[in-house]
Design a protein around this motif. Structure first.
Motif, short mmCIF file in Angstrom:
data_model
loop_
_atom_site.label_atom_id
_atom_site.label_comp_id
_atom_site.label_asym_id
_atom_site.label_seq_id
_atom_site.Cartn_x
_atom_site.Cartn_y
_atom_site.Cartn_z
N ASP A 335 1.11 -1.10 -0.01
CA ASP A 335 0.40 -0.33 -0.31
C ASP A 335 0.59 0.82 -0.02
N HIS A 336 0.83 1.88 -0.93
CA HIS A 336 1.26 3.11 -0.54
C HIS A 336 1.19 4.34 -0.94
N SER A 337 -0.68 4.21 -0.35
CA SER A 337 -1.33 5.38 0.33
C SER A 337 -0.32 6.44 1.26
N ILE A 338 -0.08 5.74 2.38
CA ILE A 338 -0.08 5.79 3.17
C ILE A 338 1.24 5.64 3.74
N LYS A 396 -16.68 15.57 8.81
CA LYS A 396 -17.63 14.44 9.08
C LYS A 396 -17.32 13.15 9.42
N SER A 397 -15.62 12.12 9.52
CA SER A 397 -16.01 10.93 9.88
C SER A 397 -14.95 11.49 11.36
N ASP A 398 -14.45 12.77 10.77
CA ASP A 398 -13.61 12.15 12.30
C ASP A 398 -11.64 12.21 12.05
N LYS A 399 -11.52 11.31 10.93
CA LYS A 399 -10.85 10.72 10.67
C LYS A 399 -9.32 11.92 10.64
N VAL A 400 -8.13 11.17 10.92
CA VAL A 400 -7.05 11.79 10.78
C VAL A 400 -6.24 11.61 9.36
N LEU A 401 -6.93 13.16 8.52
CA LEU A 401 -5.88 12.42 7.38
C LEU A 401 -4.81 12.49 6.94
N GLY A 402 -3.80 13.56 7.70
CA GLY A 402 -2.48 13.88 7.52
C GLY A 402 -1.59 14.50 8.66
N VAL A 403 -0.86 14.06 9.64
CA VAL A 403 0.39 14.57 10.34
C VAL A 403 1.46 15.26 10.20
N HIS A 404 1.54 16.41 10.20
CA HIS A 404 3.04 17.34 9.47
C HIS A 404 3.27 17.78 11.09
N ILE A 405 4.49 17.39 11.13
CA ILE A 405 5.25 18.38 12.00
C ILE A 405 7.07 18.23 11.95
N MET A 406 7.57 19.85 11.93
CA MET A 406 8.42 19.75 12.09
C MET A 406 9.52 20.33 13.85
N GLY A 407 10.71 19.94 13.97
CA GLY A 407 11.67 20.10 15.05
C GLY A 407 11.91 18.63 15.38
N PRO A 408 13.14 19.44 16.40
CA PRO A 408 14.24 18.05 17.26
C PRO A 408 13.12 16.57 16.75
N GLN A 415 7.46 8.28 13.16
CA GLN A 415 7.05 6.95 13.25
C GLN A 415 5.88 6.39 13.68
N ALA A 416 5.84 6.51 15.20
CA ALA A 416 5.25 6.01 15.83
C ALA A 416 3.56 6.88 15.04
N VAL A 417 3.42 8.11 14.56
CA VAL A 417 2.16 8.66 14.54
C VAL A 417 1.29 8.16 13.43
N GLY A 418 2.56 7.53 12.37
CA GLY A 418 2.14 6.40 11.23
C GLY A 418 1.88 5.45 11.71
N ILE A 419 1.96 4.63 12.71
CA ILE A 419 1.03 3.86 13.27
C ILE A 419 -0.93 3.90 12.98
N LEU A 423 -4.13 2.92 10.75
CA LEU A 423 -4.51 2.82 11.08
C LEU A 423 -6.56 3.34 11.39
N GLY A 424 -6.41 4.45 10.28
CA GLY A 424 -8.01 5.09 10.73
C GLY A 424 -7.45 5.59 11.57
N ALA A 425 -7.07 6.26 12.89
CA ALA A 425 -7.26 6.68 13.84
C ALA A 425 -8.50 8.08 13.72
N THR A 426 -8.96 8.41 14.68
CA THR A 426 -9.61 9.74 14.60
C THR A 426 -9.24 10.76 15.27
N LYS A 427 -9.34 12.35 15.45
CA LYS A 427 -9.21 13.26 16.13
C LYS A 427 -9.50 12.65 17.87
N ALA A 428 -10.25 12.20 17.61
CA ALA A 428 -10.98 12.38 18.68
C ALA A 428 -10.15 11.26 20.03
#
Length: 460
Positions: A335-338, A396-408, A415-419, A423-428
Motif C-alpha cells: 500500500d503506497h497510499s500512506i 465528517k468522519s473525524d478521521k485524521v488524514l495527515g500529520v505534519h511536524i517540524m522540530g527535533p 514513525q509512531a504517529v504513522g501507525i 490504522l485510521g485513527a480519529t481526532k477523538a
C-alpha cells in the motif's frame, strides 16, 4: 526450472534487491544477485546512512552554542572533515559486510559484475564475460542523480561525490528544492561552509504541506543559509581556482563548489530492458503492476527504478512482498497510499498522510489543527528555532488524514504517529490519548482549537 541456471536472478544489490533475494532463497529458490559496485545500494553506500551521519556531525555547532544556557563552558572547538569522512567510510564498510554475510547465510550467490539483459531469461555478466539464465528476473538497480545539460556541468558534483570530497569547501551552492537539497544545505551550513541554495520555483519542497515549506524556509534563513527562490544556473565556468555561476537572470555567483540535487532518474539506461520487451515510462522507469510485475511476465522490478515512492523502506517492503507472493504462495501487495516520511533538514521534519491542500481537494469539509512554539530546550539555550505541529482531519468522519511536524526528533515521532494514521485513527482517539509531559509530541494529542483561515475582505 531445471532448464535455467537460477530460479531468480536479481540485478542490483540495494535494499529492495537484497531483501527480495534473501526471502526468496529462504523459501527454497536458487537465487543469484549481481552488483557492479558495492552491496547495500544507494541508501547504505551513498544515501540515507552516510547522510544521516553527516547530519549528526553538522548539529554540533549548534549544540556547542546551546550548552552555555545550561551552564556548560565549551572551549575552543575545531572540525576535521577528513576524520568525519574516514569514520563514515569505516561504518559503511561494516554495513556492507553485514549485507554480504546475510546474503551468504541465506544461500544467495553474489556476482561482482554489471548485469544486462539479453532477452527475457538471459543475463549477460560483463565483468565475468558470460551469460546466465533465470526463470525470473528482478530489476532493482535504483536511480541515479540527474544533471542538467548546461555549459560547465562537469564542474558540478552530486550527493554521490559530496560524501568523498577531499577538502571541505569554504563556499558551496546547492541547487534543487527537494529533501536531498535541503538536507545537504543544512549539513554544509552546520559544518561552517558559507551555503547558498538555489531553487527554480517560488518555494522549495513541492509536494509537502505548505505550512512546513514556509516555516522551513524561515528557519533555514535564520541559520544563515542564503535561500534564492525563482533562481537557476545557466552556465558554470572555472576561473582562478573558483567557480563562476552565471544565473538565468544574468547575475554571477562565485563559489568553491556547486552541488546539484535536482532529482534522480531510474537507472535503466543500457540495461537491455527494451530488447527484452519491458515497457518503460517517460522517465525511463520500469512500469509495473501492483505485484511489481513488468510488461514481461517473468520480469519484475522494485524500488526507485519503478519511480513509485522512492524511499528505502518502500523498496524493502516491495522486495519482501514480491518474494512472499511469487515464492511464498501468499498474496501480498504494498500500500503506497500512506507512507510516513522524515526529512533530515534543520530543523527536522516528519510527515504522514495528506497535506492540507490535498485533503481539501478530496474531501468536502476539512478541519485543521496546528500550533507553533519554542521547544522547552530552547528556553534556556536561547535558540529562536520553532517547533510546529499540524493535524489535518476529515470533518465528517473525524478521521485524521495527515500529520505534519517540524522540530527535533520529528522522524522518530512520525514513525509512531504513522501507525495511528495507517490504522485510521480519529481526532477523538488522538484526544483521548494521555499526553507524555513535558514533550513536544504531546501537542499532537492536546490540540483543541480548529485553525480558521483568515478572512480576506474586498477593498472598498
Amino acid at each position: 526450472m531445471a532448464d535455467y541456471d537460477y530460479d531468480l536472478f536479481v540485478i542490483g544489490a540495494g535494499s529492495g534487491g537484497v531483501r527480495a533475494a534473501r526471502i526468496a532463497a529462504n523459501y527454497g529458490a536458487k537465487v543469484a544477485v549481481a552488483e557492479e559496485y558495492r552491496v547495500g545500494g544507494t541508501c547504505v553506500i551513498r544515501g540515507c546512512v552516510p547522510k544521516k551521519l553527516f547530519v549528526y556531525a553538522s548539529h554540533f555547532s549548534d549544540d556547542f552554542e546551546d550548552a552555555a544556557g545550561f551552564g556548560w563552558t565549551v572551549g575552543d572547538t575545531k572540525f576535521d572533515w577528513k576524520t568525519l569522512v574516514s569514520n563514515k567510510d569505516k561504518e559503511i564498510d561494516r554495513l556492507n559486510g553485514i549485507y554480504i554475510r546475510n546474503l551468504d547465510k541465506a544461500g544467495v550467490e553474489i556476482l561482482d559484475s554489471r548485469a544486462t539483459l539479453k532477452d527475457a531469461h538471459t543475463v549477460h555478466l560483463e565483468r565475468l564475460g558470460k551469460d546466465v539464465t533465470a526463470e525470473r528476473i528482478l530489476v532493482a538497480v535504483g536511480a541515479t542523480p540527474f544533471l542538467p545539460d548546461i555549459p560547465g556541468i562537469e564542474h558540478a558534483i552530486t550527493s554521490n561525490e559530496a560524501f568523498h570530497l577531499e577538502e571541505l569547501p569554504k563556499r558551496i551552492v546547492v541547487v534543487g528544492g527537494g529533501y536531498i537539497a535541503v538536507e545537504f544545505a543544512g549539513i554544509f551550513n552546520g559544518l561552517g561552509v558559507e551555503t547558498m541554495q538555489l531553487y527554480r520555483g517560488a518555494l522549495f519542497m513541492r509536494g509537502f504541506d505548505d505550512d512546513l515549506r514556509e516555516l522551513l524556509a524561515e528557519e533555514m534563513e535564520k541559520k544563515g543559509i542564503d535561500l534564492r527562490m525563482n533562481s537557476d544556473i545557466a552556465s558554470i565556468e572555472k576561473k582562478d581556482g573558483e567557480l563562476h555561476l552565471t544565473l538565468c537572470d544574468g547575475d554571477v555567483i562565485k563559489t568553491d563548489a556547486v552541488m546539484y540535487a535536482t532529482g534522480r532518474n531510474p537507472n535503466t539506461k543500457g540495461l537491455g530492458l527494451e530488447q527484452a520487451g519491458v515497457k518503460l515510462g517517460m522517465a525511463g522507469e520500469v512500469v509495473v503492476d501492483e505485484y511489481s510485475k513488468s510488461s514481461v511476465g517473468n520480469i519484475y522490478a522494485v524500488g526507485d527504478v519503478t519511480d513509485r515512492a522512492n524511499l528505502t523502506p518502500v523498496a524493502i517492503r516491495e522486495g519482501h512482498a514480491f518474494a512472499d507472493t511469487v515464492y511464498g504462495g501468499k498474496d501480498v501487495k504494498v500500500d503506497h497510499s500512506i507512507i510516513p516520511t522524515a526529512i533530515f533538514s534543520q530543523p527536522e521534519m516528519g510527515t504522514v498522510g495528506l497535506t492540507e491542500a490535498q485533503a481539501r481537494e478530496r474531501f468536502d469539509e476539512v478541519d485543521v489543527y496546528k500550533t507553533a512554539f519554542r521547544a522547552l530546550k530552547n528556553t534556556l539555550s536561547g535558540s529562536e528555532e520553532r517547533t510546529f505541529m499540524k493535524l489535518v482531519v476529515d470533518a465528517k468522519s473525524d478521521k485524521v488524514l495527515g500529520v505534519h511536524i517540524m522540530g527535533p526528533a520529528s522522524g522518530e515521532v512520525i514513525q509512531a504517529v504513522g501507525i495511528a494514521v495507517t490504522l485510521g485513527a480519529t481526532k477523538a482517539q488522538f484526544d483521548m490519548t494521555i499526553a507524555v509531559h513535558p514533550t513536544a509530541a504531546e501537542e499532537l494529542v492536546t490540540l483543541k482549537e480548529k485553525w480558521q483561515a483568515p478572512v480576506i475582505k474586498a477593498a472598498d
